[in-house]
Design a protein around this motif. Structure first.
Motif, PDB file in Angstrom:
ATOM      1  N   ASP A  59      35.397  30.182   9.567  1.00 14.29           N
ATOM      2  CA  ASP A  59      34.817  31.450  10.015  1.00 14.29           C
ATOM      3  C   ASP A  59      34.144  32.194   8.869  1.00 14.29           C
ATOM      4  OD1 ASP A  59      35.531  31.032  12.633  1.00 14.29           O
ATOM      5  OD2 ASP A  59      37.104  32.584  12.671  1.00 14.29           O
TER       6      ASP A  59
ATOM      7  N   LYS B  35      35.674  37.025  15.570  1.00 14.66           N
ATOM      8  CA  LYS B  35      35.010  37.122  16.865  1.00 14.66           C
ATOM      9  C   LYS B  35      34.627  38.551  17.247  1.00 14.66           C
ATOM     10  CE  LYS B  35      37.180  33.034  18.793  1.00 14.66           C
ATOM     11  NZ  LYS B  35      37.825  32.454  19.971  1.00 14.66           N
TER      12      LYS B  35
ATOM     13  N   PRO C  76      30.442  34.116  18.891  1.00 16.23           N
ATOM     14  CA  PRO C  76      31.904  34.260  18.961  1.00 16.23           C
ATOM     15  C   PRO C  76      32.609  33.042  19.543  1.00 16.23           C
ATOM     16  CG  PRO C  76      30.820  36.208  19.846  1.00 16.23           C
ATOM     17  CD  PRO C  76      29.747  35.202  19.575  1.00 16.23           C
ATOM     18  N   LYS C  77      31.938  32.302  20.445  1.00 18.42           N
ATOM     19  CA  LYS C  77      32.548  31.112  21.037  1.00 18.42           C
ATOM     20  C   LYS C  77      32.703  29.991  20.018  1.00 18.42           C
ATOM     21  CE  LYS C  77      29.878  31.977  24.861  1.00 18.42           C
ATOM     22  NZ  LYS C  77      28.632  31.495  25.286  1.00 18.42           N
TER      23      LYS C  77
END
Length: 148
Positions: free
Chosen positions: A96, A120, A111-112
């Motif tokens: 991330d 997210k 975000p997925k």
């Protein structure tokens, strides 16, 4: 170096939210793209980065990580460009931290395709975009343009 620095910034924040050793994120930030042959297509750069980390560990440079933390670091580097989202929290935080800087190449993080709840968040993504696009004066600046 600017990308690595932003990845380290995001990594520190994510590590704190997940109770992950921030040293894993620091090493990831500065090593994950260090073995790239080019900035475009280089599918083996993550594997080379993990191999480089193994050399650094062997040479006594990376000493502060426990064995499991070091394994997570290497796994995060090997797979960071493959789009995975399921892994140990330290690995997810590494992925991330890198993906939050996709604005540097003109993409908005989806975000997925992010792993952690904090990454997210729409606010996290907006702030990351501002940083990677160079709109913010610093990572904590709140007075930045709403759009380009």
């Amino acid at each position: 170096v600017p990308h690595w620095t932003r990845v380290w910034f995001h990594g520190r924040t994510l590590a704190a939210s997940l109770d992950v050793n921030p040293s894993v994120l620091a090493w990831f930030a500065f090593l994950h793209d260090s073995q790239r042959h080019n900035d475009y297509t280089d599918p083996l750069h993550g594997t080379r980065a993990a191999d480089f980390a193994l050399k650094l560990r062997h040479d006594g440079v990376i000493t502060e990580l426990a064995a499991t933390e070091f394994e997570h670091l290497c796994e995060a580097m090997r797979l960071h460009s493959d789009g995975h989202t399921l892994a140990e929290p330290a690995i997810q935080a590494c992925w991330d931290a890198d993906r939050l800087d996709l604005g540097r190449v003109g993409f908005t993080p989806d975000p997925k395709r992010l792993c952690t709840p904090r990454a997210k968040r729409p606010k996290t993504i907006r702030e990351a975009l501002r940083m990677s696009e160079g709109l913010a004066r610093s990572p904590t600046t709140s007075r930045v343009p709403a759009s380009k």
